[in-house]
Design an enzyme around this catalytic site. Structure first.
Site, PDB file in Angstrom:
ATOM      1  N   ASN A   9       0.865  -1.182   0.000  1.00 24.62           N
ATOM      2  CA  ASN A   9       0.000   0.000   0.000  1.00 24.62           C
ATOM      3  C   ASN A   9       0.901   1.231   0.000  1.00 24.62           C
ATOM      4  OD1 ASN A   9      -1.794   2.052   0.509  1.00 24.62           O
ATOM      5  ND2 ASN A   9      -2.337   1.367   2.573  1.00 24.62           N
ATOM      6  N   HIS A  94      -9.375   1.142   5.258  1.00 22.36           N
ATOM      7  CA  HIS A  94      -8.066   1.317   5.911  1.00 22.36           C
ATOM      8  C   HIS A  94      -8.223   2.260   7.099  1.00 22.36           C
ATOM      9  CE1 HIS A  94      -3.904   2.433   6.618  1.00 22.36           C
ATOM     10  NE2 HIS A  94      -3.583   1.322   5.983  1.00 22.36           N
ATOM     11  N   GLU A  96      -6.510   4.622   8.118  1.00 22.68           N
ATOM     12  CA  GLU A  96      -6.283   6.044   7.816  1.00 22.68           C
ATOM     13  C   GLU A  96      -7.534   6.667   7.190  1.00 22.68           C
ATOM     14  OE1 GLU A  96      -2.648   5.422   5.657  1.00 22.68           O
ATOM     15  OE2 GLU A  96      -1.676   4.849   7.536  1.00 22.68           O
ATOM     16  N   GLY A 172       3.289   2.155  10.765  1.00 22.93           N
ATOM     17  CA  GLY A 172       4.251   3.240  10.596  1.00 22.93           C
ATOM     18  C   GLY A 172       5.062   3.556  11.833  1.00 22.93           C
ATOM     19  N   SER A 213       4.109  -2.233  10.217  1.00 17.17           N
ATOM     20  CA  SER A 213       5.565  -2.332  10.372  1.00 17.17           C
ATOM     21  C   SER A 213       6.136  -3.674   9.905  1.00 17.17           C
ATOM     22  CB  SER A 213       5.983  -2.023  11.816  1.00 17.17           C
ATOM     23  OG  SER A 213       5.613  -0.689  12.158  1.00 17.17           O
TER      24      SER A 213
HETATM   25  P1  13P Z   1       3.503   0.287   7.528  1.00 20.80           P
HETATM   26  O1  13P Z   1       3.943  -0.979   6.854  1.00 20.80           O
HETATM   27  O2  13P Z   1       4.220   1.498   7.007  1.00 20.80           O
HETATM   28  O3  13P Z   1       3.494   0.162   9.010  1.00 20.80           O
HETATM   29  O4  13P Z   1       1.953   0.531   7.086  1.00 20.80           O
HETATM   30  C1  13P Z   1       1.044  -0.492   7.203  1.00 20.80           C
HETATM   31  C2  13P Z   1      -0.196  -0.126   6.479  1.00 20.80           C
HETATM   32  O5  13P Z   1      -0.945   0.746   6.911  1.00 20.80           O
HETATM   33  C3  13P Z   1      -0.493  -0.813   5.218  1.00 20.80           C
HETATM   34  O6  13P Z   1      -1.795  -0.591   4.806  1.00 20.80           O
END
Ligand code: 13P
Length: 256
Positions: A9, A94, A96, A172, A213
């Site tokens: 992603n 998601h 976010e 993240g 992560s």
């Molecule tokens: P990271 O791998 O950067 O932690 O993000 C995970 C994510 O939100 C994938 O959709």
């Protein structure tokens, strides 16, 4: 045996030229990893140029979102039908989108119905935040998200789903969930809920990813867990080491 699926992603990263250059550089490497379904989710504007670049490829594309309506006065939105021939998958719900853009369980459920109606494979995201995790309500919260997202979906539709368990506190942050804890939520909570909703067959067929992560160094630890069928990866999908990460997701028993 469920086929592993590794999806990158990209979130809001890479211009069209950057996307084309990057995918051209990793395409052959990804093509060689035939034991895994390989998916890239670029921003909307890069889907068409990348679909062209990948037209004879086994590397698939995903949209990062879409709206549930067919067409109309929804400024700024993308309809399911507009994604036809551009991608095979669509990431829905998601964290976010839920946190920054007010997406609700009801909205995600409408999108899941719309995606399936358009032959797009939804990657449905669920996961608890830090406060919920520390309060010990992860299992109930995640099970509730799964039920709400899949309300009214038939068992036949369900078999086509991918679910991604992404604990928000692990996204993240460099602080991945332990493989044990991810296996508990994915195997016991999510697959258990799917069993209640759809029965044994579909519950065993649905692929469930871990996200948060994931890196080249830890992906194999997650893939060793019996119910974890792949990863949804953010930051680490933007670098050329993406090919190595995907290769390490090949299950040991498939002969690597
Ligand atoms: P990271 O791998 O950067 O932690 O993000 C995970 C994510 O939100 C994938 O959709």
């Amino acid at each position: 045996m469920r086929r592993p699926i590794i999806a990158g992603n990209w979130k809001m990263n890479k211009t069209i030229p950057e996307a084309l250059e990057f995918v051209a550089s990793i395409k052959d490497g990804l093509e060689a990893i035939e034991e895994v379904d390989r998916v890239i989710a670029p921003p909307f504007v890069a889907l068409a140029p990348l679909a062209d670049l990948l037209k004879d490829s086994q590397v698939n594309l995903a949209a990062q979102n879409m709206y549930s309506e067919e067409e109309g006065a929804y400024t700024g939105e993308i309809a399911p039908g507009m994604l036809a021939r551009l991608c095979q998958y669509v990431i829905l719900g998601h964290s976010e989108r839920r946190a920054c853009f007010g997406e609700t369980n009801e909205g995600v459920n409408k999108k899941v119905h719309a995606a399936l109606a358009h032959d797009l494979t939804p990657i449905v995201c669920v996961g608890e935040n830090l406060e919920q995790n520390e309060a010990g309500i992860t299992d109930a919260f995640v099970a509730g998200q799964v039920r709400a997202a899949l309300e009214g979906i038939s068992a036949a539709g369900a078999e086509r789903l991918v679910i991604a368990y992404e604990p928000i506190w692990a996204i993240g942050t460099g602080r991945a969930c332990s493989p044990d804890a991810a296996q508990h939520v994915i195997g016991t909570v999510i697959r258990g809920t799917l069993r209640e909703l759809f029965g044994e067959g579909p519950a065993e067929a649905i692929r469930i990813q871990y996200g948060g992560s994931v890196k080249t160094e830890n992906v194999a630890d997650f893939m060793r867990e019996p119910d974890i069928d792949g990863a949804l990866v953010g930051g680490a999908s933007l670098r050329t080491s993406w090919v190595d990460l995907t290769r390490r997701a090949v299950r040991p028993e498939s002969g690597e």
